[in-house]
Write a protein that holds these residues in place. Structure first.
Motif, PDB file in Angstrom:
ATOM      1  N   ARG A 162       0.974  -1.076  -0.251  1.00 50.07           N
ATOM      2  CA  ARG A 162       0.094  -0.018   0.138  1.00 50.07           C
ATOM      3  C   ARG A 162       0.998   1.355  -0.098  1.00 50.07           C
ATOM      4  NH1 ARG A 162      -2.362  -2.040   5.332  1.00 50.07           N
ATOM      5  NH2 ARG A 162      -0.088  -2.426   5.521  1.00 50.07           N
ATOM      6  N   GLY A 183       1.708   5.450  -0.444  1.00 55.96           N
ATOM      7  CA  GLY A 183       0.957   6.871  -0.346  1.00 55.96           C
ATOM      8  C   GLY A 183       1.939   7.772  -1.073  1.00 55.96           C
ATOM      9  N   LEU A 220      -0.355   2.118   5.617  1.00 60.18           N
ATOM     10  CA  LEU A 220       0.487   2.062   4.508  1.00 60.18           C
ATOM     11  C   LEU A 220       1.516   1.496   4.723  1.00 60.18           C
ATOM     12  CD1 LEU A 220      -0.036   5.751   3.044  1.00 60.18           C
ATOM     13  CD2 LEU A 220      -1.079   3.802   2.237  1.00 60.18           C
TER      14      LEU A 220
END
Length: 332
Positions: A103, A105, A150
């Motif tokens: 994940r 960002g 994240l």
């Protein structure tokens, strides 16, 4: 227990809401979602009608969240994160491929579309796994990496590493000056801070980003710059409007000059000052990360931006005393 209800928002609706809650700007949220603003507004209105509560306050000047909106934002994150993890877990089990579980960002501070190497990477499905990267201010992304929501984030240098985080510098971007087009200094292509006189500087609170604030203060003192300060608006378009109105000047990353505004001029700083105020583009991950999928993503970012390995944790911080740091983004 089986839950079937016509009164639950769809995942698309939750994604729309989180994009607006994250950006606090309907135009940027729509761009993030690859949709136009009218259907996005309808999604938000439908969600509020379903919940029978106002989540977002929107007027001609700003977008903000109500108390209920802030609370729902956190719950919506948890719902989508849980679904994301469930889907990724199934894919990993079926294909023995944990790449989909990374994940990522990406800071909304830097206009990555004007940084070719970075833009090519974050728009490559092979890197993203076909999923949209989460866009937010750097501080928010760092918090989500720390909280396990994240796996890594590409940010504007914002905080020194701590025991639980590792930070790697993969590039940098110079800061430039934003000033009213009517300002006498706007006639030049390069502007020294001394030429701004007593024109107020739109700036941020030290509590938002102590490391960068202190670094800038040292730089300002070195160059004898002591203009009065005004608290900068959270939204960049509002900041540009204030500068265009002659209320002050500002500093921003060079890539942000793609945001045009009548009455605003972007000008370069002298090279010596520009070097001191350059923004480090960094990758933040958990300090003791061992998953190959995450480390492979970090390596891909490093390779794309031509960076040498410089992974730093709190136990090894070379160069942290130098005059370098993140942009003044109110926690961006």
């Amino acid at each position: 227990m089986l839950m079937l209800s016509k009164h639950l928002p769809s995942t698309r609706t939750l994604q729309c809401y989180l994009a607006v809650a994250q950006e606090l700007n309907f135009r940027r949220a729509a761009e993030l979602l690859n949709m136009s603003q009218p259907p996005l507004s309808r999604q938000i209105k439908g969600l509020e009608d379903m919940l029978r509560v106002q989540l977002i306050v929107r007027d001609t000047h700003r977008v903000s969240l109500t108390t209920a909106g802030e609370a729902f934002k956190e719950e919506a994150y948890k719902i989508l994160l849980a679904l994301d993890l469930a889907v990724a877990g199934v894919k990993a089990g079926l294909h023995d491929d944990d790449a989909a579980m990374v994940r990522i960002g990406l800071t909304s501070v830097i206009n990555h579309s004007l940084m070719p190497e970075l833009n090519a990477l974050v728009t490559d499905p092979a890197f993203t796994g076909g999923r949209a990267l989460e866009r937010a201010w750097s501080r928010r992304l760092v918090e989500r990496v720390r909280g396990g929501e994240l796996d890594l984030a590409i940010v504007g240098d914002i905080v020194p590493p701590t025991e639980d985080l590792a930070v790697e510098t993969v590039g940098s971007e110079p800061m430039i000056l934003v000033l009213p087009a009517s300002h006498p200094a706007a006639a030049k292509t390069e502007v020294d801070l001394a030429e701004l006189g007593a024109t107020p500087l739109f700036w941020f609170s030290r509590t938002d980003n102590p490391a960068f604030y202190d670094k800038c203060e040292r730089s300002f003192r070195h160059f004898g710059y002591a203009a009065p300060r005004r608290l900068e608006p959270k939204d960049f378009t509002m900041l540009l409007a204030s500068v265009a109105a002659g209320e002050g000047v500002a500093l921003c990353p060079q890539s942000m000059q793609a945001t045009s505004r009548i009455g605003v001029a972007y000008r370069a700083l002298p090279p010596a000052l520009a070097r001191l105020l350059s923004i480090d583009v960094q990758v933040v991950s958990r300090a003791h990360e061992t998953r190959a999928a995450v480390l492979d993503k970090v390596e891909a970012i490093r390779t794309a931006l031509g960076a040498a390995p410089s992974r730093v944790t709190s136990s090894a911080r070379p160069g942290l005393d130098r005059l370098a740091g993140p942009m003044p983004d109110s926690g961006r």
